[in-house]
Scaffold this motif. Sequence first.
Motif, PDB file in Angstrom:
ATOM      1  N   THR A 171      21.336 134.921  23.700  1.00  0.00           N
ATOM      2  CA  THR A 171      21.879 134.779  25.055  1.00  0.00           C
ATOM      3  C   THR A 171      22.783 135.969  25.348  1.00  0.00           C
ATOM      4  OG1 THR A 171      23.716 133.448  24.212  1.00  0.00           O
ATOM      5  CG2 THR A 171      21.801 132.264  25.047  1.00  0.00           C
ATOM      6  N   GLY A 172      22.963 136.245  26.627  1.00  0.00           N
ATOM      7  CA  GLY A 172      23.801 137.361  27.040  1.00  0.00           C
ATOM      8  C   GLY A 172      23.453 137.801  28.444  1.00  0.00           C
ATOM      9  N   GLN A 173      24.380 138.477  29.086  1.00  0.00           N
ATOM     10  CA  GLN A 173      24.161 138.959  30.440  1.00  0.00           C
ATOM     11  C   GLN A 173      23.034 139.993  30.476  1.00  0.00           C
ATOM     12  OE1 GLN A 173      27.893 140.543  31.806  1.00  0.00           O
ATOM     13  NE2 GLN A 173      29.011 138.628  31.509  1.00  0.00           N
ATOM     14  N   SER A 174      22.481 140.216  31.656  1.00  0.00           N
ATOM     15  CA  SER A 174      21.451 141.252  31.813  1.00  0.00           C
ATOM     16  C   SER A 174      22.040 142.606  31.440  1.00  0.00           C
ATOM     17  CB  SER A 174      20.953 141.286  33.259  1.00  0.00           C
ATOM     18  OG  SER A 174      20.263 140.098  33.573  1.00  0.00           O
ATOM     19  N   THR A 284      17.595 134.644  26.982  1.00  0.00           N
ATOM     20  CA  THR A 284      17.822 134.345  28.391  1.00  0.00           C
ATOM     21  C   THR A 284      19.184 134.890  28.806  1.00  0.00           C
ATOM     22  OG1 THR A 284      17.972 132.596  30.053  1.00  0.00           O
ATOM     23  CG2 THR A 284      18.845 132.084  27.880  1.00  0.00           C
ATOM     24  N   ASN A 285      19.307 135.224  30.100  1.00  0.00           N
ATOM     25  CA  ASN A 285      20.602 135.652  30.631  1.00  0.00           C
ATOM     26  C   ASN A 285      21.319 134.506  31.327  1.00  0.00           C
ATOM     27  OD1 ASN A 285      19.125 135.350  32.956  1.00  0.00           O
ATOM     28  ND2 ASN A 285      19.384 137.445  33.680  1.00  0.00           N
ATOM     29  N   LYS A 286      20.746 133.293  31.195  1.00  0.00           N
ATOM     30  CA  LYS A 286      21.350 132.104  31.793  1.00  0.00           C
ATOM     31  C   LYS A 286      21.906 131.199  30.703  1.00  0.00           C
ATOM     32  CE  LYS A 286      18.164 132.150  35.730  1.00  0.00           C
ATOM     33  NZ  LYS A 286      17.121 131.404  36.471  1.00  0.00           N
ATOM     34  N   ASP A 287      22.620 130.157  31.119  1.00  0.00           N
ATOM     35  CA  ASP A 287      23.057 129.122  30.182  1.00  0.00           C
ATOM     36  C   ASP A 287      21.902 128.149  30.015  1.00  0.00           C
ATOM     37  OD1 ASP A 287      24.085 126.893  28.903  1.00  0.00           O
ATOM     38  OD2 ASP A 287      26.052 127.073  29.837  1.00  0.00           O
ATOM     39  N   PRO A 288      21.257 128.115  28.840  1.00  0.00           N
ATOM     40  CA  PRO A 288      20.072 127.254  28.693  1.00  0.00           C
ATOM     41  C   PRO A 288      20.375 125.771  28.864  1.00  0.00           C
ATOM     42  CG  PRO A 288      20.756 128.183  26.576  1.00  0.00           C
ATOM     43  CD  PRO A 288      21.548 128.879  27.624  1.00  0.00           C
ATOM     44  N   LEU A 289      21.584 125.344  28.489  1.00  0.00           N
ATOM     45  CA  LEU A 289      21.929 123.933  28.656  1.00  0.00           C
ATOM     46  C   LEU A 289      22.040 123.556  30.132  1.00  0.00           C
ATOM     47  CD1 LEU A 289      24.477 123.236  25.768  1.00  0.00           C
ATOM     48  CD2 LEU A 289      22.162 122.308  26.046  1.00  0.00           C
ATOM     49  N   GLU A 290      22.505 124.489  30.954  1.00  0.00           N
ATOM     50  CA  GLU A 290      22.544 124.244  32.397  1.00  0.00           C
ATOM     51  C   GLU A 290      21.129 124.107  32.948  1.00  0.00           C
ATOM     52  OE1 GLU A 290      24.816 127.094  34.548  1.00  0.00           O
ATOM     53  OE2 GLU A 290      26.730 126.525  33.630  1.00  0.00           O
ATOM     54  N   ALA A 291      20.205 124.945  32.423  1.00  0.00           N
ATOM     55  CA  ALA A 291      18.803 124.849  32.848  1.00  0.00           C
ATOM     56  C   ALA A 291      18.205 123.511  32.426  1.00  0.00           C
ATOM     57  CB  ALA A 291      17.997 126.009  32.251  1.00  0.00           C
ATOM     58  N   VAL A 292      18.599 123.017  31.239  1.00  0.00           N
ATOM     59  CA  VAL A 292      18.134 121.697  30.784  1.00  0.00           C
ATOM     60  C   VAL A 292      18.673 120.617  31.712  1.00  0.00           C
ATOM     61  CG1 VAL A 292      18.308 119.981  28.943  1.00  0.00           C
ATOM     62  CG2 VAL A 292      17.859 122.379  28.366  1.00  0.00           C
TER      63      VAL A 292
END
Length: 483
Positions: A171-174, A284-292
Amino acid sequence: MSHRPTVLLIEDNAPQARLYQQYLKDEIINLSLIDNGKGAKELILAQSPELILLDLKLPDMDGREILQWLRSEQIVSSVIVITAHSTVDVAVDVMRLGAEDFLEKPFGADRLRITIQNMLDRRRLQHQVDDYQAKFERKSYHGFIGSSLPMQAVYRIIDAVAASKATVFITGQSGTGKEVCADAIHRQGTRAEKPFVAINCGAIPHDLMESEIFGHVKGAFTGAISERKGAAAQAEGGTLFLDEICEMSMELQTKLLRFIQSSSFQKVGSSVEEKVDLRFICATNKDPLEAVAAGKFREDLYYRLHVVPLHLPPLGERGDDIIEIALFFLNTYAKEEGKNFINFTPETEVILRSYNWPGNVRQLQNVIRNIVVLHNEKSVARIHLPSPLNTPLQALQSIPLAQGQHKQASSAPEHSAEPALSAYQGTIKSLAEVEREAIERAIRFCDDNIPRAAALLNVSPSTIYRKKQGWEESTPKEEEKLS
Protein backbone atom coordinates in the motif's frame (compact mmCIF):
# COMPACT_ATOMS: atom_id res chain seq x y z
CA MET A 1 32.88 -25.68 13.00
CA SER A 2 34.04 -22.15 13.81
CA HIS A 3 36.19 -20.18 11.40
CA ARG A 4 39.95 -20.37 12.09
CA PRO A 5 41.54 -17.05 11.12
CA THR A 6 44.72 -17.13 9.03
CA VAL A 7 47.79 -15.48 10.57
CA LEU A 8 50.97 -14.94 8.55
CA LEU A 9 54.31 -14.62 10.39
CA ILE A 10 57.01 -12.85 8.36
CA GLU A 11 60.24 -13.46 10.29
CA ASP A 12 63.71 -14.18 8.86
CA ASN A 13 65.28 -15.33 12.17
CA ALA A 14 64.59 -19.08 12.25
CA PRO A 15 65.03 -19.65 16.03
CA GLN A 16 62.71 -16.74 16.86
CA ALA A 17 60.18 -17.93 14.28
CA ARG A 18 60.12 -21.39 15.92
CA LEU A 19 59.74 -19.75 19.34
CA TYR A 20 56.73 -17.74 18.14
CA GLN A 21 55.22 -20.89 16.64
CA GLN A 22 55.61 -22.61 20.00
CA TYR A 23 53.93 -19.66 21.74
CA LEU A 24 50.94 -19.94 19.41
CA LYS A 25 50.58 -23.73 19.08
CA ASP A 26 47.40 -23.85 21.21
CA GLU A 27 45.71 -20.86 19.55
CA ILE A 28 42.71 -21.48 17.25
CA ILE A 29 44.41 -20.02 14.16
CA ASN A 30 46.00 -21.20 10.93
CA LEU A 31 49.61 -20.00 11.25
CA SER A 32 51.82 -19.69 8.15
CA LEU A 33 55.53 -18.76 8.16
CA ILE A 34 57.70 -17.02 5.55
CA ASP A 35 61.20 -15.57 5.93
CA ASN A 36 61.44 -13.00 3.09
CA GLY A 37 59.51 -10.09 1.62
CA LYS A 38 59.03 -11.42 -1.91
CA GLY A 39 57.61 -14.72 -0.71
CA ALA A 40 55.45 -12.86 1.81
CA LYS A 41 53.76 -10.85 -0.97
CA GLU A 42 52.97 -14.02 -2.91
CA LEU A 43 51.60 -15.73 0.18
CA ILE A 44 49.46 -12.71 1.10
CA LEU A 45 47.87 -12.69 -2.36
CA ALA A 46 47.26 -16.46 -2.16
CA GLN A 47 45.92 -16.67 1.42
CA SER A 48 44.45 -13.21 2.19
CA PRO A 49 45.40 -13.56 5.89
CA GLU A 50 43.33 -11.75 8.51
CA LEU A 51 46.49 -10.84 10.44
CA ILE A 52 50.15 -10.34 9.52
CA LEU A 53 53.02 -10.39 12.04
CA LEU A 54 55.70 -8.39 10.24
CA ASP A 55 59.38 -8.16 11.18
CA LEU A 56 60.82 -4.88 9.85
CA LYS A 57 64.30 -6.28 9.13
CA LEU A 58 64.01 -8.77 6.26
CA PRO A 59 66.87 -10.05 4.07
CA ASP A 60 65.49 -8.72 0.76
CA MET A 61 63.53 -5.61 1.78
CA ASP A 62 62.49 -3.39 4.65
CA GLY A 63 59.17 -4.21 6.30
CA ARG A 64 57.97 -0.68 5.51
CA GLU A 65 57.99 -1.61 1.82
CA ILE A 66 55.49 -4.38 2.55
CA LEU A 67 53.29 -1.92 4.46
CA GLN A 68 53.37 0.47 1.49
CA TRP A 69 52.62 -2.41 -0.88
CA LEU A 70 49.63 -3.53 1.23
CA ARG A 71 48.22 -0.01 1.05
CA SER A 72 48.76 0.34 -2.69
CA GLU A 73 47.12 -3.05 -3.35
CA GLN A 74 44.24 -2.15 -0.98
CA ILE A 75 44.74 -5.35 1.01
CA VAL A 76 42.79 -5.16 4.27
CA SER A 77 44.85 -7.53 6.44
CA SER A 78 45.63 -6.19 9.92
CA VAL A 79 49.35 -5.80 10.63
CA ILE A 80 51.35 -6.06 13.86
CA VAL A 81 54.94 -4.88 13.42
CA ILE A 82 57.72 -6.76 15.27
CA THR A 83 61.19 -5.22 15.65
CA ALA A 84 64.18 -5.12 17.98
CA HIS A 85 65.13 -1.65 16.73
CA SER A 86 62.37 0.39 18.33
CA THR A 87 62.23 4.15 18.55
CA VAL A 88 59.34 6.59 18.76
CA ASP A 89 60.00 7.65 15.17
CA VAL A 90 59.88 4.04 13.96
CA ALA A 91 56.60 3.41 15.80
CA VAL A 92 55.00 6.56 14.39
CA ASP A 93 56.27 5.76 10.90
CA VAL A 94 54.86 2.22 10.74
CA MET A 95 51.53 3.31 12.23
CA ARG A 96 51.30 6.02 9.59
CA LEU A 97 51.88 3.37 6.92
CA GLY A 98 48.98 1.26 8.18
CA ALA A 99 50.27 -0.97 11.00
CA GLU A 100 47.69 -1.34 13.78
CA ASP A 101 49.98 -2.44 16.63
CA PHE A 102 53.66 -2.66 17.56
CA LEU A 103 55.67 -5.32 19.45
CA GLU A 104 59.21 -4.64 20.63
CA LYS A 105 61.56 -7.61 20.97
CA PRO A 106 61.96 -9.43 23.26
CA PHE A 107 58.42 -10.24 24.39
CA GLY A 108 56.84 -13.21 26.14
CA ALA A 109 54.21 -15.72 25.07
CA ASP A 110 51.37 -14.00 26.94
CA ARG A 111 52.11 -10.64 25.35
CA LEU A 112 52.10 -12.16 21.86
CA ARG A 113 48.93 -14.19 22.41
CA ILE A 114 46.99 -11.30 23.95
CA THR A 115 48.06 -8.87 21.21
CA ILE A 116 46.99 -11.30 18.48
CA GLN A 117 43.68 -12.12 20.19
CA ASN A 118 42.85 -8.43 20.67
CA MET A 119 43.57 -7.69 17.02
CA LEU A 120 41.44 -10.61 15.77
CA ASP A 121 38.60 -9.60 18.11
CA ARG A 122 38.79 -6.05 16.76
CA ARG A 123 38.58 -7.36 13.18
CA ARG A 124 35.55 -9.50 14.03
CA LEU A 125 33.79 -6.51 15.58
CA GLN A 126 34.63 -4.35 12.58
CA HIS A 127 33.21 -6.99 10.23
CA GLN A 128 30.02 -7.11 12.30
CA VAL A 129 29.73 -3.33 12.07
CA ASP A 130 30.36 -3.44 8.32
CA ASP A 131 27.75 -6.19 7.88
CA TYR A 132 25.26 -4.23 9.97
CA GLN A 133 25.81 -1.08 7.93
CA ALA A 134 25.54 -3.01 4.67
CA LYS A 135 22.30 -4.62 5.82
CA PHE A 136 20.61 -1.87 7.78
CA GLU A 137 22.06 1.38 6.45
CA ARG A 138 21.74 0.83 2.73
CA LYS A 139 21.64 3.92 0.53
CA SER A 140 20.01 2.07 -2.35
CA TYR A 141 18.21 -1.23 -2.85
CA HIS A 142 17.00 -2.87 -6.07
CA GLY A 143 15.79 0.31 -7.75
CA PHE A 144 15.08 2.26 -4.57
CA ILE A 145 17.25 5.24 -3.61
CA GLY A 146 17.40 6.41 -0.01
CA SER A 147 18.77 5.57 3.42
CA SER A 148 16.07 7.08 5.67
CA LEU A 149 14.72 5.04 8.59
CA PRO A 150 11.32 4.45 6.92
CA MET A 151 13.05 3.00 3.87
CA GLN A 152 15.42 0.86 5.97
CA ALA A 153 12.29 -0.72 7.45
CA VAL A 154 10.96 -1.37 3.93
CA TYR A 155 14.27 -2.97 2.88
CA ARG A 156 14.24 -5.27 5.92
CA ILE A 157 10.68 -6.44 5.20
CA ILE A 158 11.65 -7.19 1.59
CA ASP A 159 14.67 -9.17 2.82
CA ALA A 160 12.41 -11.17 5.13
CA VAL A 161 9.65 -12.01 2.63
CA ALA A 162 11.67 -12.36 -0.58
CA ALA A 163 12.43 -16.09 -0.23
CA SER A 164 8.84 -16.95 0.75
CA LYS A 165 5.90 -17.67 -1.55
CA ALA A 166 3.57 -15.66 0.73
CA THR A 167 1.50 -12.98 -0.95
CA VAL A 168 2.63 -9.41 -0.26
CA PHE A 169 0.07 -6.59 -0.19
CA ILE A 170 1.76 -3.24 -0.90
CA THR A 171 0.00 0.00 0.00
CA GLY A 172 1.07 3.59 -0.52
CA GLN A 173 0.21 6.81 -2.29
CA SER A 174 0.56 7.11 -6.07
CA GLY A 175 4.15 7.69 -7.05
CA THR A 176 5.76 6.08 -3.98
CA GLY A 177 7.23 3.19 -5.99
CA LYS A 178 4.88 0.24 -5.49
CA GLU A 179 5.97 -1.48 -8.72
CA VAL A 180 9.62 -0.84 -7.83
CA CYS A 181 8.90 -2.52 -4.48
CA ALA A 182 7.25 -5.54 -6.13
CA ASP A 183 10.17 -5.88 -8.53
CA ALA A 184 12.62 -5.66 -5.59
CA ILE A 185 10.83 -8.53 -3.82
CA HIS A 186 11.03 -10.57 -7.02
CA ARG A 187 14.71 -9.80 -7.65
CA GLN A 188 15.72 -10.49 -4.04
CA GLY A 189 13.95 -13.86 -3.94
CA THR A 190 14.50 -17.34 -5.35
CA ARG A 191 12.39 -16.57 -8.46
CA ALA A 192 14.67 -13.77 -9.66
CA GLU A 193 15.65 -15.64 -12.84
CA LYS A 194 12.01 -16.22 -13.78
CA PRO A 195 9.58 -13.66 -15.31
CA PHE A 196 8.18 -10.66 -13.45
CA VAL A 197 4.85 -9.70 -15.05
CA ALA A 198 2.98 -6.54 -13.98
CA ILE A 199 -0.66 -5.74 -14.69
CA ASN A 200 -2.24 -2.37 -13.84
CA CYS A 201 -5.86 -3.19 -13.03
CA GLY A 202 -6.85 0.47 -13.24
CA ALA A 203 -5.47 1.04 -16.72
CA ILE A 204 -7.23 -1.79 -18.57
CA PRO A 205 -10.98 -1.82 -19.40
CA HIS A 206 -12.94 -4.22 -17.20
CA ASP A 207 -14.20 -6.26 -20.15
CA LEU A 208 -10.61 -6.95 -21.25
CA MET A 209 -9.07 -7.55 -17.81
CA GLU A 210 -9.94 -11.27 -17.66
CA SER A 211 -8.26 -11.83 -21.01
CA GLU A 212 -5.20 -9.85 -19.89
CA ILE A 213 -4.75 -12.02 -16.81
CA PHE A 214 -5.84 -15.47 -18.06
CA GLY A 215 -5.49 -15.15 -21.85
CA HIS A 216 -8.03 -16.25 -24.47
CA VAL A 217 -8.50 -18.74 -27.27
CA LYS A 218 -9.17 -17.84 -30.88
CA GLY A 219 -12.76 -16.68 -31.42
CA ALA A 220 -13.48 -16.22 -27.68
CA PHE A 221 -14.87 -12.75 -28.40
CA THR A 222 -15.03 -10.22 -31.21
CA GLY A 223 -11.47 -9.33 -32.16
CA ALA A 224 -9.88 -12.50 -30.72
CA ILE A 225 -8.33 -13.50 -34.04
CA SER A 226 -5.69 -15.74 -32.43
CA GLU A 227 -4.97 -17.51 -29.17
CA ARG A 228 -3.16 -15.40 -26.59
CA LYS A 229 -1.31 -16.23 -23.38
CA GLY A 230 -2.33 -14.14 -20.41
CA ALA A 231 -0.16 -12.66 -17.66
CA ALA A 232 -0.71 -15.75 -15.47
CA ALA A 233 0.86 -18.08 -18.03
CA GLN A 234 3.60 -15.58 -18.89
CA ALA A 235 4.62 -15.38 -15.22
CA GLU A 236 5.05 -19.17 -14.87
CA GLY A 237 7.71 -19.85 -12.22
CA GLY A 238 8.03 -16.15 -11.43
CA THR A 239 5.92 -13.33 -10.01
CA LEU A 240 2.56 -11.85 -11.03
CA PHE A 241 2.12 -8.27 -9.82
CA LEU A 242 -1.43 -6.89 -9.77
CA ASP A 243 -1.25 -3.12 -9.31
CA GLU A 244 -4.30 -1.06 -8.24
CA ILE A 245 -6.13 -4.29 -7.45
CA CYS A 246 -9.04 -2.45 -5.79
CA GLU A 247 -10.05 -1.28 -9.30
CA MET A 248 -10.83 -4.86 -10.38
CA SER A 249 -14.50 -5.73 -11.01
CA MET A 250 -16.30 -7.89 -8.43
CA GLU A 251 -16.94 -10.62 -11.02
CA LEU A 252 -13.26 -10.92 -11.85
CA GLN A 253 -12.36 -10.80 -8.15
CA THR A 254 -14.32 -14.04 -7.71
CA LYS A 255 -12.29 -15.73 -10.48
CA LEU A 256 -9.05 -14.32 -9.09
CA LEU A 257 -9.84 -15.74 -5.65
CA ARG A 258 -10.32 -19.20 -7.12
CA PHE A 259 -7.09 -18.81 -9.13
CA ILE A 260 -5.10 -17.84 -6.01
CA GLN A 261 -6.56 -20.75 -4.01
CA SER A 262 -5.99 -23.44 -6.65
CA SER A 263 -3.25 -21.97 -8.92
CA SER A 264 -5.52 -23.09 -11.77
CA PHE A 265 -7.34 -21.04 -14.41
CA GLN A 266 -9.12 -21.27 -17.74
CA LYS A 267 -8.49 -19.02 -20.70
CA VAL A 268 -11.44 -16.96 -21.86
CA GLY A 269 -13.48 -19.18 -24.21
CA SER A 270 -11.74 -22.40 -23.15
CA SER A 271 -12.86 -25.31 -20.94
CA VAL A 272 -9.32 -26.58 -20.45
CA GLU A 273 -7.91 -25.93 -17.02
CA GLU A 274 -4.27 -24.88 -16.78
CA LYS A 275 -2.08 -24.88 -13.68
CA VAL A 276 0.83 -22.54 -12.95
CA ASP A 277 3.38 -22.00 -10.21
CA LEU A 278 3.83 -18.34 -9.41
CA ARG A 279 3.93 -15.79 -6.62
CA PHE A 280 1.29 -13.09 -6.17
CA ILE A 281 2.11 -9.52 -5.20
CA CYS A 282 -0.60 -6.88 -5.27
CA ALA A 283 -0.78 -3.16 -4.57
CA THR A 284 -3.20 -0.30 -4.18
CA ASN A 285 -3.09 3.44 -3.48
CA LYS A 286 -6.35 3.19 -1.54
CA ASP A 287 -7.26 1.84 1.89
CA PRO A 288 -8.31 -1.74 1.04
CA LEU A 289 -10.43 -2.07 4.18
CA GLU A 290 -12.43 1.00 3.13
CA ALA A 291 -12.97 -0.66 -0.26
CA VAL A 292 -14.18 -3.80 1.56
CA ALA A 293 -16.55 -1.73 3.73
CA ALA A 294 -17.87 0.05 0.63
CA GLY A 295 -18.61 -3.28 -1.07
CA LYS A 296 -16.05 -2.68 -3.82
CA PHE A 297 -13.56 -5.35 -2.76
CA ARG A 298 -14.30 -8.90 -1.64
CA GLU A 299 -13.53 -9.47 2.02
CA ASP A 300 -12.42 -13.09 1.46
CA LEU A 301 -10.09 -11.96 -1.36
CA TYR A 302 -8.67 -9.24 0.89
CA TYR A 303 -7.76 -11.76 3.61
CA ARG A 304 -6.37 -14.16 1.03
CA LEU A 305 -4.07 -11.46 -0.36
CA HIS A 306 -3.29 -9.55 2.83
CA VAL A 307 -0.70 -12.05 4.16
CA VAL A 308 2.29 -9.71 4.45
CA PRO A 309 1.34 -6.02 4.40
CA LEU A 310 4.02 -3.57 3.29
CA HIS A 311 3.37 0.18 3.41
CA LEU A 312 5.55 2.57 1.41
CA PRO A 313 6.08 5.96 3.09
CA PRO A 314 5.23 9.14 1.15
CA LEU A 315 8.25 11.05 -0.13
CA GLY A 316 7.56 13.97 2.20
CA GLU A 317 8.33 11.71 5.20
CA ARG A 318 11.68 10.49 3.88
CA GLY A 319 13.90 13.44 4.88
CA ASP A 320 17.24 13.62 3.09
CA ASP A 321 16.19 10.83 0.69
CA ILE A 322 14.55 13.65 -1.26
CA ILE A 323 17.94 15.20 -2.04
CA GLU A 324 19.53 11.84 -2.88
CA ILE A 325 16.72 11.03 -5.32
CA ALA A 326 16.76 14.54 -6.77
CA LEU A 327 20.53 14.32 -7.37
CA PHE A 328 20.09 10.98 -9.09
CA PHE A 329 17.48 12.41 -11.46
CA LEU A 330 19.53 15.61 -11.94
CA ASN A 331 22.66 13.71 -12.97
CA THR A 332 20.67 11.32 -15.16
CA TYR A 333 18.79 14.01 -17.08
CA ALA A 334 21.76 16.41 -17.27
CA LYS A 335 23.76 13.67 -18.98
CA GLU A 336 20.82 12.77 -21.22
CA GLU A 337 20.17 16.40 -22.24
CA GLY A 338 23.84 17.47 -22.40
CA LYS A 339 23.43 20.06 -19.60
CA ASN A 340 25.90 21.26 -16.93
CA PHE A 341 23.87 20.70 -13.75
CA ILE A 342 25.73 18.87 -10.97
CA ASN A 343 24.08 19.92 -7.67
CA PHE A 344 21.59 22.17 -5.83
CA THR A 345 22.18 25.39 -3.93
CA PRO A 346 21.65 25.15 -0.13
CA GLU A 347 18.44 27.18 -0.44
CA THR A 348 17.10 24.83 -3.11
CA GLU A 349 17.92 21.78 -0.99
CA VAL A 350 15.92 23.26 1.89
CA ILE A 351 12.95 23.96 -0.39
CA LEU A 352 13.02 20.47 -1.91
CA ARG A 353 13.34 18.83 1.50
CA SER A 354 10.52 20.82 3.11
CA TYR A 355 7.93 20.56 0.31
CA ASN A 356 5.31 17.86 1.03
CA TRP A 357 5.42 16.29 -2.50
CA PRO A 358 1.79 15.18 -2.96
CA GLY A 359 2.81 13.39 -6.17
CA ASN A 360 5.77 11.72 -4.42
CA VAL A 361 8.76 10.43 -6.41
CA ARG A 362 6.94 10.75 -9.72
CA GLN A 363 6.34 14.46 -9.09
CA LEU A 364 9.96 15.01 -8.02
CA GLN A 365 11.14 13.26 -11.18
CA ASN A 366 9.01 15.53 -13.36
CA VAL A 367 10.17 18.67 -11.51
CA ILE A 368 13.85 17.80 -12.04
CA ARG A 369 13.28 16.98 -15.70
CA ASN A 370 11.49 20.31 -16.16
CA ILE A 371 14.47 22.14 -14.62
CA VAL A 372 17.07 20.35 -16.76
CA VAL A 373 15.14 20.85 -20.00
CA LEU A 374 14.48 24.57 -19.46
CA HIS A 375 17.76 25.71 -17.85
CA ASN A 376 21.51 25.11 -17.97
CA GLU A 377 23.67 26.04 -14.98
CA LYS A 378 26.00 24.16 -12.65
CA SER A 379 23.72 24.45 -9.63
CA VAL A 380 19.93 24.42 -9.45
CA ALA A 381 18.82 27.68 -7.79
CA ARG A 382 15.40 28.74 -6.54
CA ILE A 383 14.74 30.72 -9.74
CA HIS A 384 14.96 27.45 -11.71
CA LEU A 385 12.20 25.78 -9.69
CA PRO A 386 8.70 25.59 -11.17
CA SER A 387 5.69 26.82 -9.20
CA PRO A 388 4.88 26.39 -6.33
CA LEU A 389 8.43 25.44 -5.33
CA ASN A 390 9.87 28.84 -6.32
CA THR A 391 8.21 30.63 -3.39
CA PRO A 392 11.08 32.14 -1.32
CA LEU A 393 9.91 30.97 2.11
CA GLN A 394 7.98 27.91 0.99
CA ALA A 395 9.87 25.65 3.37
CA LEU A 396 9.64 27.91 6.41
CA GLN A 397 5.88 28.20 6.03
CA SER A 398 5.57 24.44 6.36
CA ILE A 399 7.12 24.47 9.85
CA PRO A 400 4.38 24.08 12.47
CA LEU A 401 3.92 26.70 15.13
CA ALA A 402 5.11 26.04 18.64
CA GLN A 403 2.53 24.17 20.69
CA GLY A 404 1.52 27.11 22.84
CA GLN A 405 1.13 29.45 19.86
CA HIS A 406 -0.95 26.87 18.00
CA LYS A 407 -3.37 26.47 20.89
CA GLN A 408 -3.68 30.20 21.33
CA ALA A 409 -4.36 30.86 17.66
CA SER A 410 -6.82 28.01 17.30
CA SER A 411 -8.77 29.08 20.35
CA ALA A 412 -9.88 32.28 18.62
CA PRO A 413 -13.22 32.18 16.70
CA GLU A 414 -12.70 32.02 12.97
CA HIS A 415 -15.10 34.75 11.88
CA SER A 416 -14.57 37.36 14.58
CA ALA A 417 -11.71 39.84 14.29
CA GLU A 418 -12.09 41.43 17.73
CA PRO A 419 -12.03 38.19 19.80
CA ALA A 420 -9.04 37.05 17.79
CA LEU A 421 -7.25 40.30 18.61
CA SER A 422 -8.15 40.09 22.30
CA ALA A 423 -6.76 36.55 22.42
CA TYR A 424 -3.34 37.97 21.65
CA GLN A 425 -3.49 40.97 23.97
CA GLY A 426 -0.71 40.84 26.53
CA THR A 427 1.29 38.32 24.45
CA ILE A 428 2.65 40.60 21.73
CA LYS A 429 6.41 40.07 21.47
CA SER A 430 9.15 42.46 20.56
CA LEU A 431 10.58 42.40 17.05
CA ALA A 432 13.87 41.04 18.46
CA GLU A 433 12.03 38.14 20.09
CA VAL A 434 10.13 37.34 16.90
CA GLU A 435 13.38 37.45 14.93
CA ARG A 436 15.09 35.11 17.39
CA GLU A 437 12.17 32.66 17.29
CA ALA A 438 12.21 32.61 13.47
CA ILE A 439 15.95 31.97 13.36
CA GLU A 440 15.84 29.26 16.02
CA ARG A 441 12.92 27.53 14.28
CA ALA A 442 14.81 27.54 10.99
CA ILE A 443 17.94 26.14 12.67
CA ARG A 444 15.93 23.35 14.32
CA PHE A 445 14.21 22.56 11.04
CA CYS A 446 17.57 22.30 9.27
CA ASP A 447 19.01 20.00 11.97
CA ASP A 448 21.40 22.71 13.24
CA ASN A 449 22.80 23.31 9.76
CA ILE A 450 23.44 27.10 9.83
CA PRO A 451 24.10 27.56 6.06
CA ARG A 452 20.83 25.79 5.22
CA ALA A 453 18.91 27.83 7.77
CA ALA A 454 20.47 31.01 6.34
CA ALA A 455 19.42 30.04 2.81
CA LEU A 456 15.92 29.35 4.06
CA LEU A 457 15.72 32.78 5.72
CA ASN A 458 17.39 34.49 2.75
CA VAL A 459 20.20 35.93 4.90
CA SER A 460 23.94 35.40 5.13
CA PRO A 461 25.19 32.59 7.44
CA SER A 462 27.44 35.16 9.13
CA THR A 463 24.30 37.06 10.16
CA ILE A 464 22.97 34.03 12.03
CA TYR A 465 26.35 33.33 13.65
CA ARG A 466 26.53 36.98 14.77
CA LYS A 467 22.98 36.86 16.18
CA LYS A 468 23.68 33.61 18.07
CA GLN A 469 26.86 35.06 19.55
CA GLY A 470 24.94 38.10 20.72
CA TRP A 471 22.27 35.95 22.38
CA GLU A 472 24.91 33.85 24.15
CA GLU A 473 26.72 36.95 25.43
CA SER A 474 23.49 38.53 26.72
CA THR A 475 22.34 35.42 28.63
CA PRO A 476 24.98 35.66 31.45
CA LYS A 477 24.16 39.36 31.94
CA GLU A 478 20.45 38.57 32.30
CA GLU A 479 21.27 35.85 34.84
CA GLU A 480 23.38 38.32 36.83
CA LYS A 481 20.45 40.77 36.97
CA LEU A 482 18.12 38.03 38.18
CA SER A 483 20.53 36.97 40.89
